[in-house]
Structures are given as C-alpha cells and as structure tokens.
Motif scaffolding. Sequence first.
Motif, PDB file in Angstrom:
ATOM      1  N   GLY A 166       4.442  33.531  43.086  1.00 31.10           N
ATOM      2  CA  GLY A 166       5.058  34.705  43.696  1.00 31.10           C
ATOM      3  C   GLY A 166       4.640  36.022  43.095  1.00 31.10           C
ATOM      4  N   ILE A 167       3.821  36.027  42.047  1.00 34.81           N
ATOM      5  CA  ILE A 167       3.359  37.268  41.441  1.00 34.81           C
ATOM      6  C   ILE A 167       1.979  37.601  41.993  1.00 34.81           C
ATOM      7  CG2 ILE A 167       2.135  36.358  39.426  1.00 34.81           C
ATOM      8  CD1 ILE A 167       3.615  38.520  37.774  1.00 34.81           C
ATOM      9  N   ALA A 168       1.677  38.878  42.111  1.00 36.38           N
ATOM     10  CA  ALA A 168       0.413  39.307  42.702  1.00 36.38           C
ATOM     11  C   ALA A 168      -0.069  40.583  42.027  1.00 36.38           C
ATOM     12  CB  ALA A 168       0.570  39.536  44.205  1.00 36.38           C
ATOM     13  N   ASP A 169      -1.384  40.826  42.148  1.00 35.55           N
ATOM     14  CA  ASP A 169      -2.014  42.060  41.655  1.00 35.55           C
ATOM     15  C   ASP A 169      -1.732  42.289  40.172  1.00 35.55           C
ATOM     16  OD1 ASP A 169      -2.890  42.443  44.232  1.00 35.55           O
ATOM     17  OD2 ASP A 169      -1.210  43.741  44.777  1.00 35.55           O
TER      18      ASP A 169
ATOM     19  N   ARG B 207       8.221  36.165  47.229  1.00 37.17           N
ATOM     20  CA  ARG B 207       9.279  35.732  46.322  1.00 37.17           C
ATOM     21  C   ARG B 207      10.078  36.946  45.876  1.00 37.17           C
ATOM     22  NH1 ARG B 207       8.532  32.670  40.483  1.00 37.17           N
ATOM     23  NH2 ARG B 207      10.709  32.042  40.207  1.00 37.17           N
ATOM     24  N   ALA B 208      11.356  36.726  45.584  1.00 46.09           N
ATOM     25  CA  ALA B 208      12.225  37.830  45.184  1.00 46.09           C
ATOM     26  C   ALA B 208      11.832  38.354  43.804  1.00 46.09           C
ATOM     27  CB  ALA B 208      13.685  37.386  45.173  1.00 46.09           C
ATOM     28  N   LEU B 209      12.101  39.636  43.601  1.00 46.27           N
ATOM     29  CA  LEU B 209      11.759  40.267  42.333  1.00 46.27           C
ATOM     30  C   LEU B 209      12.542  39.668  41.176  1.00 46.27           C
ATOM     31  CD1 LEU B 209      10.287  42.539  40.783  1.00 46.27           C
ATOM     32  CD2 LEU B 209      12.164  44.074  41.417  1.00 46.27           C
ATOM     33  N   GLY B 210      13.793  39.288  41.409  1.00 39.83           N
ATOM     34  CA  GLY B 210      14.604  38.734  40.328  1.00 39.83           C
ATOM     35  C   GLY B 210      14.063  37.414  39.810  1.00 39.83           C
ATOM     36  N   GLY B 211      13.599  36.527  40.714  1.00 41.43           N
ATOM     37  CA  GLY B 211      13.047  35.256  40.276  1.00 41.43           C
ATOM     38  C   GLY B 211      11.755  35.423  39.495  1.00 41.43           C
ATOM     39  N   VAL B 212      10.894  36.336  39.961  1.00 42.72           N
ATOM     40  CA  VAL B 212       9.641  36.592  39.242  1.00 42.72           C
ATOM     41  C   VAL B 212       9.933  37.206  37.881  1.00 42.72           C
ATOM     42  CG1 VAL B 212       7.476  37.870  39.297  1.00 42.72           C
ATOM     43  CG2 VAL B 212       8.355  36.829  41.391  1.00 42.72           C
TER      44      VAL B 212
ATOM     45  N   VAL C  38      12.483  46.636  37.832  1.00 45.70           N
ATOM     46  CA  VAL C  38      13.365  45.618  37.268  1.00 45.70           C
ATOM     47  C   VAL C  38      14.507  46.276  36.502  1.00 45.70           C
ATOM     48  CG1 VAL C  38      13.460  43.623  35.731  1.00 45.70           C
ATOM     49  CG2 VAL C  38      11.454  44.002  37.135  1.00 45.70           C
ATOM     50  N   GLU C  39      14.222  47.360  35.794  1.00 46.48           N
ATOM     51  CA  GLU C  39      15.279  48.066  35.063  1.00 46.48           C
ATOM     52  C   GLU C  39      16.344  48.590  36.011  1.00 46.48           C
ATOM     53  OE1 GLU C  39      13.445  49.837  30.960  1.00 46.48           O
ATOM     54  OE2 GLU C  39      13.093  50.996  32.765  1.00 46.48           O
TER      55      GLU C  39
ATOM     56  N   THR D 212      19.017  35.134  52.131  1.00 43.69           N
ATOM     57  CA  THR D 212      19.142  36.518  51.679  1.00 43.69           C
ATOM     58  C   THR D 212      19.333  36.541  50.166  1.00 43.69           C
ATOM     59  OG1 THR D 212      20.202  37.066  53.780  1.00 43.69           O
ATOM     60  CG2 THR D 212      20.379  38.675  52.012  1.00 43.69           C
ATOM     61  N   THR D 213      18.591  37.381  49.505  1.00 44.61           N
ATOM     62  CA  THR D 213      18.718  37.494  48.053  1.00 44.61           C
ATOM     63  C   THR D 213      19.921  38.354  47.683  1.00 44.61           C
ATOM     64  OG1 THR D 213      17.214  39.385  48.043  1.00 44.61           O
ATOM     65  CG2 THR D 213      16.245  37.216  47.688  1.00 44.61           C
ATOM     66  N   ILE D 214      20.408  38.150  46.477  1.00 45.36           N
ATOM     67  CA  ILE D 214      21.500  38.982  45.965  1.00 45.36           C
ATOM     68  C   ILE D 214      20.938  40.366  45.655  1.00 45.36           C
ATOM     69  CG2 ILE D 214      23.190  39.277  44.125  1.00 45.36           C
ATOM     70  CD1 ILE D 214      23.309  36.273  43.859  1.00 45.36           C
TER      71      ILE D 214
END
Length: 402
Positions: A44-47, A173-178, A205-206, A263-265
């Motif tokens: 789920g991570i890119a670039d 992928r959601a930012l929280g999981g990554v 993320v912050e 839906t993500t939290i």
Amino acid sequence: ADIVSQILNFGLPSPLDIQISGRDVAKNFDVASDLLKRLRLIPGIADVHLQQAFDQPALNITVDRSKSTQLGLTHREVANSLLISLSGSGQTTPTFWLNPQNGVVYSLVTKVPQYHLNSLQELENLPIRSNDATQPNQLLANLATINRGVGSAVVSHYNVTPCLDIFATTQGRALGGVAKDVRKIISEVEKDLPRGSTITLRGQVETMQSSFFGLGIGVIGAIVLVYFLIVVNFQSWTDPFIIITALPGALAGIVWILFLTGTTISVPALMGAVMCIGVATANSILVVSFAKEVYDKCGDGTEAARQAGITRLRPVLMTALAMIIGMVPMAFGIGEGGEQNAPLARAVIGGLLVATVSTLFFVPVVFSLLRKKINPSEAGSRNHSKEHPDKPLLQPVHGSTT
C-alpha cells in the motif's frame, strides 16, 4: 502534490515524511538507505524516495594558499570573484535601476554568461580580482586546481540540525494502516542510529494523530458530560447509568457499519459518532423517564420497563428514523465533495440502527434488573411524597388513641 495536499501535509509534498535528524550525515545516510529498502516492501505504500541526493556532479576548486599569498590574494577574494562570475552579483551587491519612463525597478546582475562556461578550460580562465586596485587580476588556473567530484543536490535542516527526508504516499490502502507498518520498521532501525540522531514520522500523519486523539477525547468527554448532566437533572446516580447503557450499542453499530461499507475511521466518522451519542441518549431518556414514573406508581420494575418499551416505541422510532432517513443521501457520497461527509452519515446511520434496538430492548432489561420490586403501599407513598412534598400522606384522626 497539489496545494490542498501540501496544506494538509504542512507544506510537504507527500503525506508520509520519515525524517532522520543528526550531525553525522554520513551514517544517517546509511540508515536512510536501509530504511528505504524496508519501506518499499510495505503493502500500500508508493513513491518512496529519498529527498536529499548525494550524487550530484560537482567541481571541487582547491586554492593553493602559498600561491594565492604570493599573488596578493586571499581565500575570501577568490570566493567572491567566483561567486560573482558564476552566480551573479545579486547575492553580494544587489543593484537596481529605475526606468524613468514606466516607473519599473529592474534588478541588475553582473555575471559571466553561461554559454561562455562550456568547458573546464573556460572555468580555469576566469579572472580573479583583488580588492587592492594596484594588484593585477589573476587567472583561476594560476592559483587553484579543479577536480571532479559529487555533492549534495538538496541540503535540508530542521531546527538548525541537518536532516534527511524519506517521502512516501499511499495507494489502495488507508494512511493509518501504512503508518502503523512504517512505525514498526522505524522502531527496528532506530537501534542503528548514531549518537544524537533521531527518526521522526511527520507529515499528514501528525495531523491525523492529533485529530483522532482530540476527537477520541471528545467522544469520551461527551459520554461523561452527558452522564453528569443527567445526574443533575434526575438527582440520581442509577438512572443516568441505565440511560447510557444504550451507548455501547451505538458505538458497536458505528464500527459495524464502517466495516461493512469499507469506510476508514476518519475525522467525519468520529464527528458522526458524537452526533449519534446525543440522539441515542435522548431516546434512552424517553424510555427511562417513563419507566421511572410507572415504577413510582406500581413498584414493579419489570412491569414499568415493559410499559415504557411499549409506550415509547413510537417516539423512539420516529426520532431515529427521521435522523437515519435524512442521512441516507449523504451516506452515498453523491455530488462534488460528497465522499468527504459520507463517513459522518454512515456512522450516524449504523450507530442509530443498533442504538435504537438497544434502547427499546436492552435498556428496559437493565432497568428491570436494577429496580427491585416494592410494595404498592410504599410505591404510593413515594408517588404522594413527590406530588405533595409538603403534605403528609397520613393525616392524624382526632379522638383516636393511636
């Protein structure tokens, strides 16, 4: 990144910024290279890339101090001459010219045209001027040697400390999981850092962490505030507890609907949770307040709970359905920007669906368990004392000896 993403990322070009700060840049670069390889394996991570490049071609000019001293030149004079010739005089001696015809101010810069510096020979023939007007100009080749090398294309500092930035974004992928996987890798790499260096996860993320923490405290604070507010109004500790027993059902419904819809939290979802807590509490108050009135009259908690569930069925359903139906169009995320508020509506719908069932079935059961059965005479005494607090229930009879 577009301007909206940069604002959310505090000016950074990506939502994930793994920043390594420390004076030992060489060792930090080794740690960053190892971290870069591990980060690319995260699903789920890119670039993923390192912002600071250390392989930019460079020309290193080494001045011979003995020759420069014999020619009457200092290192400062050599550096200033090269700065003006290669970068221009705008950094050392800014000069401006005002055009009297149109009133526009133009910046005048003196430098060697780039098309004249097309070889090392041209660079060696650059004139070096001394501050002493009596000293003749010298060529750069007479007092310095030029060697090829590499240098840093980007030099970054954070709080005056040199730093390296590894930027990354998410895909599918959601930012929280990554971010969770990134923190695990950071904890594994931290032991390899040199003394005085640190690794910090920055970027969007912050913002997400601070928002989630604030809204999480808001949800807990809303439950506590509602409880104490009901305590003041009901003048009891037990009745407010019975009322808020519907809230676990509301929270379970929120998690359930977010899971089913994928839906993500997020911040809107947590805002919907706060709204759902208010509506669920209001419906629970309707049931408990009526059950309390019936209990004061009949003294049977089970019968009071049954009558309250039957009598308050229509008001509770009307309140919940009005909110749920009103949120249905928003839940589909139709229209421009509709997907932004869709998590809020989905959280309200799922929370109220389960909270309504909990209010009509679970809350009466809790009321009947916590309210023991009392005698009808005692119940009538309670009811009379509440309706007529200044009038005694039994009046003395004149002429009696009792």
